[in-house]
Scaffold this motif. Structure first.
Motif, PDB file in Angstrom:
ATOM      1  N   ALA A  25      38.769  38.875  38.800  1.00 43.75           N
ATOM      2  CA  ALA A  25      37.470  39.547  38.903  1.00 43.75           C
ATOM      3  C   ALA A  25      37.691  41.052  38.757  1.00 43.75           C
ATOM      4  CB  ALA A  25      36.805  39.231  40.233  1.00 43.75           C
TER       5      ALA A  25
ATOM      6  N   GLN B 200      39.813  40.097  44.347  1.00 45.81           N
ATOM      7  CA  GLN B 200      39.889  38.695  43.929  1.00 45.81           C
ATOM      8  C   GLN B 200      40.527  38.640  42.546  1.00 45.81           C
ATOM      9  OE1 GLN B 200      39.031  35.770  45.489  1.00 45.81           O
ATOM     10  NE2 GLN B 200      39.860  34.759  43.682  1.00 45.81           N
TER      11      GLN B 200
ATOM     12  N   ASN C  69      28.896  38.486  51.824  1.00 50.90           N
ATOM     13  CA  ASN C  69      28.468  39.658  51.053  1.00 50.90           C
ATOM     14  C   ASN C  69      28.395  40.866  51.969  1.00 50.90           C
ATOM     15  OD1 ASN C  69      25.560  40.209  51.943  1.00 50.90           O
ATOM     16  ND2 ASN C  69      25.555  38.004  51.567  1.00 50.90           N
TER      17      ASN C  69
ATOM     18  N   PRO D 177      28.173  36.754  41.851  1.00 49.79           N
ATOM     19  CA  PRO D 177      27.988  36.901  43.301  1.00 49.79           C
ATOM     20  C   PRO D 177      27.697  35.595  44.042  1.00 49.79           C
ATOM     21  CG  PRO D 177      26.800  38.615  42.145  1.00 49.79           C
ATOM     22  CD  PRO D 177      27.322  37.665  41.101  1.00 49.79           C
TER      23      PRO D 177
ATOM     24  N   PHE E 143      34.523  42.343  43.957  1.00 53.59           N
ATOM     25  CA  PHE E 143      34.819  40.974  44.368  1.00 53.59           C
ATOM     26  C   PHE E 143      36.183  40.942  45.059  1.00 53.59           C
ATOM     27  CE2 PHE E 143      32.046  40.903  40.698  1.00 53.59           C
ATOM     28  CZ  PHE E 143      30.991  40.137  41.171  1.00 53.59           C
TER      29      PHE E 143
ATOM     30  N   TYR F 198      30.466  33.296  46.008  1.00 51.33           N
ATOM     31  CA  TYR F 198      31.180  33.844  47.154  1.00 51.33           C
ATOM     32  C   TYR F 198      30.428  33.519  48.445  1.00 51.33           C
ATOM     33  CZ  TYR F 198      34.203  36.378  43.996  1.00 51.33           C
ATOM     34  OH  TYR F 198      35.120  36.685  43.038  1.00 51.33           O
TER      35      TYR F 198
ATOM     36  N   CYS G 169      28.988  44.168  47.448  1.00 53.13           N
ATOM     37  CA  CYS G 169      30.264  43.524  47.146  1.00 53.13           C
ATOM     38  C   CYS G 169      30.285  42.127  47.756  1.00 53.13           C
ATOM     39  CB  CYS G 169      31.427  44.358  47.655  1.00 53.13           C
ATOM     40  SG  CYS G 169      31.337  44.738  49.419  1.00 53.13           S
ATOM     41  N   PHE G 170      31.257  41.337  47.325  1.00 57.77           N
ATOM     42  CA  PHE G 170      31.295  39.930  47.710  1.00 57.77           C
ATOM     43  C   PHE G 170      32.721  39.520  48.069  1.00 57.77           C
ATOM     44  CE2 PHE G 170      28.003  40.942  44.757  1.00 57.77           C
ATOM     45  CZ  PHE G 170      26.875  40.495  45.409  1.00 57.77           C
TER      46      PHE G 170
ATOM     47  N   TYR H 177      35.871  33.851  47.594  1.00 52.01           N
ATOM     48  CA  TYR H 177      35.500  33.029  46.449  1.00 52.01           C
ATOM     49  C   TYR H 177      35.452  31.555  46.857  1.00 52.01           C
ATOM     50  CZ  TYR H 177      35.983  30.978  41.764  1.00 52.01           C
ATOM     51  OH  TYR H 177      35.807  30.255  40.618  1.00 52.01           O
TER      52      TYR H 177
ATOM     53  N   THR I 251      34.623  34.064  38.678  1.00 49.34           N
ATOM     54  CA  THR I 251      34.918  34.938  39.818  1.00 49.34           C
ATOM     55  C   THR I 251      34.086  36.220  39.812  1.00 49.34           C
ATOM     56  OG1 THR I 251      36.738  35.928  38.578  1.00 49.34           O
ATOM     57  CG2 THR I 251      37.287  34.116  40.071  1.00 49.34           C
ATOM     58  N   THR I 252      33.290  36.444  38.790  1.00 49.24           N
ATOM     59  CA  THR I 252      32.479  37.662  38.736  1.00 49.24           C
ATOM     60  C   THR I 252      30.992  37.385  38.968  1.00 49.24           C
ATOM     61  OG1 THR I 252      32.344  37.451  36.333  1.00 49.24           O
ATOM     62  CG2 THR I 252      34.079  38.887  37.224  1.00 49.24           C
TER      63      THR I 252
END
Length: 152
Positions: A51, A48, A111, A105, A58, A108, A92-93, A96, A102-103
């Protein structure tokens, strides 16, 4: 064992090692973590934008890999093979939502967990006739040598 066989065996082992060394990692999202968006497991690899984390946690939802060959696949279709969990376990995700940082969780939709994998072409069934021709040719040469008395 003959010298040519030993050389061939060594080359095969080296080639197999080289093929398996082209691994990468991505975010594996199972249907349970997909927020109802799909019903098969996918692996995402595109980070992303904005991120930046190490390891990447991400991901955008573009160009995922399936973990098996989809029905109707051709030999140019690729999938994620030799999938194994990334160590240490890392969540992880994916996808968005478009608002917030964007950082984070909770910004998003999907997951999953980080996994190691390599990309492979499918299906191998397309190559079976070629392998049979090669084996038949090698068998023919071996039998012919034996009949002519050229082998030990």
């Amino acid at each position: 064992m003959s010298i040519p066989f030993k050389i061939l065996a060594t080359l095969v082992v080296l080639a197999w090692s080289a093929i398996n060394s082209f691994a990468q990692y991505g975010c594996r999202v199972d249907p349970a973590g997909a927020a109802g968006r799909f019903n098969v497991t996918k692996i995402y690899t595109n980070q992303q934008s904005g991120a930046n984390t190490n390891p990447v946690r991400f991901y955008s939802n573009s160009s995922p890999y399936d973990i098996s060959c989809p029905s109707g696949a051709t030999r140019t279709t690729v999938y994620a093979a030799n999938v194994s969990d990334y160590v240490p376990y890392t969540q992880c995700f994916v996808e968005y939502m478009g608002s917030g940082t964007t950082t984070q969780p909770f910004n998003y939709y999907q997951n999953g967990r980080l996994v190691n994998f390599r990309i492979a072409n499918c299906p191998i069934d397309d190559y079976i006739p070629l392998m049979l021709v090669g084996l038949a040719g090698m068998g023919f040469v071996m039998v012919r040598r034996k009949c002519l008395g050229l082998m030990d």
